[in-house]
Motif scaffolding. Sequence first.
Motif, PDB file in Angstrom:
ATOM      1  N   ALA A 124      -0.772  -0.931   9.462  1.00 13.62           N
ATOM      2  CA  ALA A 124      -1.893  -0.219   9.921  1.00 13.62           C
ATOM      3  C   ALA A 124      -3.769  -1.241  10.685  1.00 13.62           C
ATOM      4  CB  ALA A 124      -2.571   0.723   9.251  1.00 13.62           C
ATOM      5  N   ILE A 125      -3.882  -0.477  11.207  1.00 13.22           N
ATOM      6  CA  ILE A 125      -5.113  -1.148  12.169  1.00 13.22           C
ATOM      7  C   ILE A 125      -6.280  -0.453  11.796  1.00 13.22           C
ATOM      8  CG2 ILE A 125      -6.306  -2.079  13.942  1.00 13.22           C
ATOM      9  CD1 ILE A 125      -4.008  -3.613  13.378  1.00 13.22           C
ATOM     10  N   HIS A 126      -7.039  -0.905  10.878  1.00 10.71           N
ATOM     11  CA  HIS A 126      -8.732  -0.423  10.415  1.00 10.71           C
ATOM     12  C   HIS A 126     -10.255  -1.126  10.502  1.00 10.71           C
ATOM     13  CE1 HIS A 126      -5.625   1.758   7.650  1.00 10.71           C
ATOM     14  NE2 HIS A 126      -6.033   2.203   7.605  1.00 10.71           N
ATOM     15  N   PRO A 127     -10.169  -0.901  11.483  1.00  7.51           N
ATOM     16  CA  PRO A 127     -10.921  -2.030  12.839  1.00  7.51           C
ATOM     17  C   PRO A 127     -12.576  -1.462  12.092  1.00  7.51           C
ATOM     18  CG  PRO A 127      -9.886  -1.165  14.379  1.00  7.51           C
ATOM     19  CD  PRO A 127      -9.697  -0.154  13.334  1.00  7.51           C
ATOM     20  N   LEU A 128     -13.042  -0.428  11.490  1.00 12.44           N
ATOM     21  CA  LEU A 128     -14.185  -0.856  11.414  1.00 12.44           C
ATOM     22  C   LEU A 128     -14.416  -0.624   9.914  1.00 12.44           C
ATOM     23  CD1 LEU A 128     -15.143   2.872  13.048  1.00 12.44           C
ATOM     24  CD2 LEU A 128     -15.972   0.486  13.366  1.00 12.44           C
ATOM     25  N   TRP A 129     -13.262  -1.237   8.694  1.00  6.18           N
ATOM     26  CA  TRP A 129     -13.201  -1.386   7.527  1.00  6.18           C
ATOM     27  C   TRP A 129     -12.971  -3.065   7.475  1.00  6.18           C
ATOM     28  CZ3 TRP A 129      -9.647   3.840   6.203  1.00  6.18           C
ATOM     29  CH2 TRP A 129     -10.700   5.116   6.512  1.00  6.18           C
ATOM     30  N   LEU A 130     -12.146  -3.832   8.116  1.00  3.43           N
ATOM     31  CA  LEU A 130     -12.697  -5.409   7.981  1.00  3.43           C
ATOM     32  C   LEU A 130     -13.811  -5.670   7.354  1.00  3.43           C
ATOM     33  CD1 LEU A 130     -10.914  -6.069  11.224  1.00  3.43           C
ATOM     34  CD2 LEU A 130      -9.641  -5.448   9.223  1.00  3.43           C
ATOM     35  N   PRO A 131     -13.348  -6.611   6.503  1.00  2.00           N
ATOM     36  CA  PRO A 131     -14.694  -7.692   5.572  1.00  2.00           C
ATOM     37  C   PRO A 131     -15.501  -8.732   6.402  1.00  2.00           C
ATOM     38  CG  PRO A 131     -12.775  -8.484   4.793  1.00  2.00           C
ATOM     39  CD  PRO A 131     -11.839  -7.463   6.052  1.00  2.00           C
ATOM     40  N   GLU A 132     -16.948  -8.294   6.558  1.00  2.00           N
ATOM     41  CA  GLU A 132     -17.218  -9.233   6.528  1.00  2.00           C
ATOM     42  C   GLU A 132     -16.587 -10.586   7.912  1.00  2.00           C
ATOM     43  OE1 GLU A 132     -22.056 -10.201   7.654  1.00  2.00           O
ATOM     44  OE2 GLU A 132     -21.628  -9.377   5.461  1.00  2.00           O
ATOM     45  N   LEU A 160      11.394  -5.943   6.587  1.00  2.00           N
ATOM     46  CA  LEU A 160      11.186  -5.327   7.184  1.00  2.00           C
ATOM     47  C   LEU A 160       9.268  -5.386   6.356  1.00  2.00           C
ATOM     48  CD1 LEU A 160       9.816  -2.749   9.505  1.00  2.00           C
ATOM     49  CD2 LEU A 160      10.681  -1.476   8.283  1.00  2.00           C
ATOM     50  N   ILE A 161       8.737  -5.062   6.856  1.00  2.00           N
ATOM     51  CA  ILE A 161       7.553  -5.108   5.983  1.00  2.00           C
ATOM     52  C   ILE A 161       6.519  -3.921   6.474  1.00  2.00           C
ATOM     53  CG2 ILE A 161       5.325  -6.235   4.491  1.00  2.00           C
ATOM     54  CD1 ILE A 161       6.988  -8.451   5.337  1.00  2.00           C
ATOM     55  N   LYS A 162       5.619  -3.225   5.520  1.00  4.80           N
ATOM     56  CA  LYS A 162       4.932  -1.989   6.097  1.00  4.80           C
ATOM     57  C   LYS A 162       3.565  -3.054   5.492  1.00  4.80           C
ATOM     58  CE  LYS A 162       2.648   0.699   4.655  1.00  4.80           C
ATOM     59  NZ  LYS A 162       2.797   1.827   3.571  1.00  4.80           N
ATOM     60  N   ILE A 163       2.560  -2.737   6.593  1.00  2.00           N
ATOM     61  CA  ILE A 163       1.415  -3.176   5.628  1.00  2.00           C
ATOM     62  C   ILE A 163       0.409  -2.119   5.461  1.00  2.00           C
ATOM     63  CG2 ILE A 163      -0.214  -4.356   5.260  1.00  2.00           C
ATOM     64  CD1 ILE A 163       1.325  -6.764   6.647  1.00  2.00           C
ATOM     65  N   ASP A 164      -0.553  -1.008   4.795  1.00  2.00           N
ATOM     66  CA  ASP A 164      -1.224  -0.661   5.115  1.00  2.00           C
ATOM     67  C   ASP A 164      -2.073  -0.490   3.712  1.00  2.00           C
ATOM     68  OD1 ASP A 164      -3.581   1.935   5.543  1.00  2.00           O
ATOM     69  OD2 ASP A 164      -1.662   3.028   5.979  1.00  2.00           O
ATOM     70  N   GLY A 170       0.787  -1.432   0.284  1.00  2.00           N
ATOM     71  CA  GLY A 170      -0.048   0.059   0.007  1.00  2.00           C
ATOM     72  C   GLY A 170       0.829   1.132  -0.215  1.00  2.00           C
ATOM     73  N   ALA A 171       2.108   1.461  -1.201  1.00  2.00           N
ATOM     74  CA  ALA A 171       2.591   2.210  -1.095  1.00  2.00           C
ATOM     75  C   ALA A 171       2.339   3.865  -0.846  1.00  2.00           C
ATOM     76  CB  ALA A 171       3.912   2.460  -2.102  1.00  2.00           C
TER      77      ALA A 171
END
Length: 262
Positions: free
Chosen positions: A215-223, A185-189, A74-75
């Motif tokens: 990066a954590i996006h709890p509300l955007w996780l799939p069902e 190192l891995i960056k994940i967004d 997610g660059a």
Amino acid sequence: MPATLNSLLRKHVPGLHHFLKETLARTGLPVPKMLLGRPVWTHSQLLNRRLTEPHVFRWIADNLHPGDVFFDVGAHQGWMSIVAARKTGRAGRVVAFEPSPPSVEFLSYHKTVNRLSQLDIIPKAVTNRDDAGIPFYLVGDGNAFMNSLFGTDTPEISARGKSVIEIETITLDTFSRQSGLIPHLIKIDAEGAEIWVCEGAKHLLAHNHPALIIAIHPLWLPEGQKIEDMFKLLSSFGYRIVDSDIYKYNGADFGDYLFVAD
């Protein structure tokens, strides 16, 4: 010096500053911009783009060394890839995964004008399976950090509008096997796809233990997914949180986490 002049013009002659900024943006010429205390070349359209998440830039700079390999999942426009490329040097490798065509254009521009031969751009989304064509949702003109695999809706996204394109996907395990690159190192967004990215990197996580910035996006996780699923998965591979930056968004804990494996 350019940053000082820009500040003085904005403060004392705002009308001239606005005119010069708009004129310069239309030229498409490279202009200097400060990034983590050092100048880089950027597209004139991005000169006044505000860079957030200074803690993530710091984590990248602190955890990379000359000759290392960095995966940027997610660059976007490549700001973190630029910082990483400076740390790894020509002896290292930086791999920027970005499926949005407008963002890939800026990524390629940054690679060229900053002469980052160690930067590779992979115009695919990273997830838990390899696929030749799945839907990907672009926000506005596509040069947006809210682009996603899920078509997430927020008031801001709705105001800008969305479109759908078809993209390729790849797992990090597949890419690592095909390229022979093992990341330090891995960056994940990935705007809600972070668990899928980790699921597609199980071999790397189990056998190579790269440090992770997620990066954590709890509300955007799939069902059906919960953020606890990610913590449980990473814990099973010996990972623990060593730093974090968390904020509330619509009642949920959004933020960035730095993980290392024991």
